[in-house]
Design a protein around this motif. Structure first.
Motif, mmCIF file in Angstrom:
data_model
loop_
_atom_site.group_PDB
_atom_site.id
_atom_site.type_symbol
_atom_site.label_atom_id
_atom_site.label_comp_id
_atom_site.label_asym_id
_atom_site.label_seq_id
_atom_site.Cartn_x
_atom_site.Cartn_y
_atom_site.Cartn_z
ATOM 1 N N THR A 1 -27.464 42.221 -4.923
ATOM 2 C CA THR A 1 -26.808 43.228 -4.099
ATOM 3 C C THR A 1 -27.623 43.468 -2.836
ATOM 4 N N PHE A 2 -26.926 43.823 -1.756
ATOM 5 C CA PHE A 2 -27.623 44.181 -0.527
ATOM 6 C C PHE A 2 -28.086 45.649 -0.568
ATOM 7 N N ARG A 3 -27.617 46.372 -1.555
ATOM 8 C CA ARG A 3 -28.036 47.764 -1.685
ATOM 9 C C ARG A 3 -29.503 47.815 -2.112
ATOM 10 N N PRO A 4 -30.337 48.600 -1.443
ATOM 11 C CA PRO A 4 -31.745 48.674 -1.841
ATOM 12 C C PRO A 4 -31.902 49.267 -3.235
ATOM 13 N N ILE A 5 -32.719 48.608 -4.046
ATOM 14 C CA ILE A 5 -32.986 49.048 -5.409
ATOM 15 C C ILE A 5 -34.441 49.514 -5.496
ATOM 16 N N ALA B 1 -44.684 51.756 -6.397
ATOM 17 C CA ALA B 1 -43.319 52.152 -6.045
ATOM 18 C C ALA B 1 -42.880 51.406 -4.799
ATOM 19 N N GLY B 2 -41.598 51.130 -4.714
ATOM 20 C CA GLY B 2 -41.091 50.429 -3.537
ATOM 21 C C GLY B 2 -39.583 50.295 -3.602
ATOM 22 N N PHE B 3 -39.063 49.350 -2.832
ATOM 23 C CA PHE B 3 -37.619 49.112 -2.825
ATOM 24 C C PHE B 3 -37.348 47.677 -2.390
ATOM 25 N N SER B 4 -36.184 47.195 -2.783
ATOM 26 C CA SER B 4 -35.811 45.831 -2.442
ATOM 27 C C SER B 4 -35.050 45.790 -1.125
ATOM 28 N N SER B 5 -35.142 44.655 -0.463
ATOM 29 C CA SER B 5 -34.347 44.409 0.734
ATOM 30 C C SER B 5 -33.880 42.961 0.664
ATOM 31 N N THR B 6 -32.665 42.774 0.209
ATOM 32 C CA THR B 6 -32.125 41.430 -0.005
ATOM 33 C C THR B 6 -31.657 40.825 1.312
ATOM 34 N N ILE B 7 -32.026 39.578 1.522
ATOM 35 C CA ILE B 7 -31.612 38.854 2.721
ATOM 36 C C ILE B 7 -30.463 37.909 2.400
ATOM 37 N N ARG B 8 -30.577 37.181 1.291
ATOM 38 C CA ARG B 8 -29.532 36.256 0.861
ATOM 39 C C ARG B 8 -29.268 36.480 -0.620
ATOM 40 N N LEU B 9 -28.024 36.779 -0.955
ATOM 41 C CA LEU B 9 -27.670 37.069 -2.336
ATOM 42 C C LEU B 9 -27.853 35.842 -3.232
ATOM 43 N N LYS B 10 -28.172 36.097 -4.481
ATOM 44 C CA LYS B 10 -28.340 35.033 -5.469
ATOM 45 C C LYS B 10 -27.073 34.192 -5.550
ATOM 46 N N GLY B 11 -27.244 32.879 -5.393
ATOM 47 C CA GLY B 11 -26.097 31.974 -5.427
ATOM 48 C C GLY B 11 -26.540 30.533 -5.322
ATOM 49 N N ASP B 12 -25.613 29.655 -4.971
ATOM 50 C CA ASP B 12 -25.908 28.228 -4.890
ATOM 51 C C ASP B 12 -26.958 27.914 -3.833
ATOM 52 N N ARG B 13 -27.062 28.750 -2.815
ATOM 53 C CA ARG B 13 -28.046 28.517 -1.746
ATOM 54 C C ARG B 13 -29.381 29.171 -2.058
ATOM 55 N N GLY B 14 -29.530 29.671 -3.272
ATOM 56 C CA GLY B 14 -30.786 30.285 -3.653
ATOM 57 C C GLY B 14 -30.808 31.774 -3.372
ATOM 58 N N LEU C 1 -37.288 49.793 8.244
ATOM 59 C CA LEU C 1 -38.105 48.844 7.496
ATOM 60 C C LEU C 1 -37.266 47.671 6.990
ATOM 61 N N ARG C 2 -36.054 47.938 6.590
ATOM 62 C CA ARG C 2 -35.181 46.854 6.138
ATOM 63 C C ARG C 2 -34.820 45.932 7.301
ATOM 64 N N LEU C 3 -34.628 46.493 8.469
ATOM 65 C CA LEU C 3 -34.350 45.672 9.649
ATOM 66 C C LEU C 3 -35.583 44.845 10.016
ATOM 67 N N ALA C 4 -36.763 45.448 9.882
ATOM 68 C CA ALA C 4 -38.010 44.718 10.135
ATOM 69 C C ALA C 4 -38.155 43.554 9.161
ATOM 70 N N ALA C 5 -37.758 43.780 7.899
ATOM 71 C CA ALA C 5 -37.824 42.722 6.892
ATOM 72 C C ALA C 5 -36.893 41.567 7.259
ATOM 73 N N GLN C 6 -35.734 41.886 7.803
ATOM 74 C CA GLN C 6 -34.798 40.846 8.244
ATOM 75 C C GLN C 6 -35.413 40.014 9.360
ATOM 76 N N HIS C 7 -36.007 40.691 10.344
ATOM 77 C CA HIS C 7 -36.646 39.983 11.460
ATOM 78 C C HIS C 7 -37.786 39.098 10.955
ATOM 79 N N ALA C 8 -38.572 39.633 10.034
ATOM 80 C CA ALA C 8 -39.717 38.884 9.510
ATOM 81 C C ALA C 8 -39.251 37.649 8.736
ATOM 82 N N HIS C 9 -38.182 37.812 7.953
ATOM 83 C CA HIS C 9 -37.644 36.668 7.208
ATOM 84 C C HIS C 9 -37.201 35.566 8.161
ATOM 85 N N GLU C 10 -36.489 35.944 9.203
ATOM 86 C CA GLU C 10 -36.004 34.954 10.164
ATOM 87 C C GLU C 10 -37.167 34.240 10.856
#
Length: 240
Positions: A82-86, A117-130, A156-165
């Motif tokens: 899920t893209f929802r932070p957990i 303590a923390g939270f998730s920030s999903t970039i690509r959902l679990k699937g055939d592309r990993g 912070l989630r937007l920063a995580a997206q930039h860092a992943h890219e």
């Protein structure tokens, strides 16, 4: 705050330096630590690669790999669907419904290495592309992390997206610089093959294998074969 971070990542990637991915990671880790999240885990998997980077100690990474934790990691199985932070970490144990004893043990062990303590920030959902995503963790208390999230989670989630890219771009640049034979030799080397064994497997001379491995080290900016394997693994060029 975010603009300066993004600009710094862009300038690093523009250099085409072999060490760009490492520099991106250093800048990313420092950025999140300044914002209260000093325990980062970034995972990027796909066909043929599994890249894991973290600010946790090497001892944790070794344990994670030795015990095959990727097969049961709740971050991968529960957060990256899920893209929802957990909420993540032992401090949110009361929210971790439906996890197995083995998964709770993993979370408990991670706490001994500083993830509270923390939270998730999903970039690509679990699937055939990993899978791709961040476990943005902290050694702070649940109350402190809740306050930080209330104030700056979206940023912070937007920063995580930039860092992943940026990490993905730097990894692709490095991978593109390596010839297929160089990658192949690194894979064999990571599996414990010696030069003569690789030469036999590929039906090449030992001198040719030495040349491929030397070129791979140079392109990766590695001083030793062991360092080349570590860099190639961290960047997802070869599987761990």
């Amino acid at each position: 705050m975010l603009d300066n971070f993004s600009e710094e990542l862009s300038s690093i990637c523009a250099t085409n330096d072999p060490g760009a991915a490492d520099r991106v990671w250093e800048v990313t880790a420092a950025f999140f630590a300044r914002n209260g999240f000093d325990r980062l885990i970034h995972v990027d998997t796909g066909p043929g690669h599994f890249a894991l980077q973290t600010t946790l100690p090497d001892a944790w990474v070794a344990r994670y790999k030795e015990r095959g934790y990727a097969a049961i990691d709740p971050f991968l199985s529960h957060c990256c669907v899920t893209f929802r932070p957990i909420s993540t970490g032992i401090a949110y144990a009361d929210l971790h419904q439906g996890l197995s004893v083995a998964q709770m043990t993993l979370i408990d062990e991670a706490s001994s290495f500083g993830i509270n303590a923390g939270f998730s920030s999903t970039i690509r959902l679990k699937g055939d592309r990993g899978i791709a995503g961040w476990n943005i963790g902290s050694s702070l208390s649940r109350q402190e992390v809740d306050a930080l999230r209330l104030h700056s989670e979206d940023q912070l989630r937007l920063a995580a997206q930039h860092a992943h890219e940026a990490l993905d771009g730097a990894r692709r640049q490095t991978s593109a610089r390596l010839a297929p034979r160089e990658v192949q030799c690194l894979r064999f080397l990571a599996q414990g093959y010696r030069t003569k064994d690789i030469a036999r497997a590929l039906d090449l001379s030992s001198a040719a294998i030495e040349l491929y491995l030397r070129n791979a080290r140079r392109k990766l900016g590695a001083l030793t074969r062991e360092q080349a394997i570590a860099i190639a693994t961290a960047q997802g060029i070869i599987a761990p």
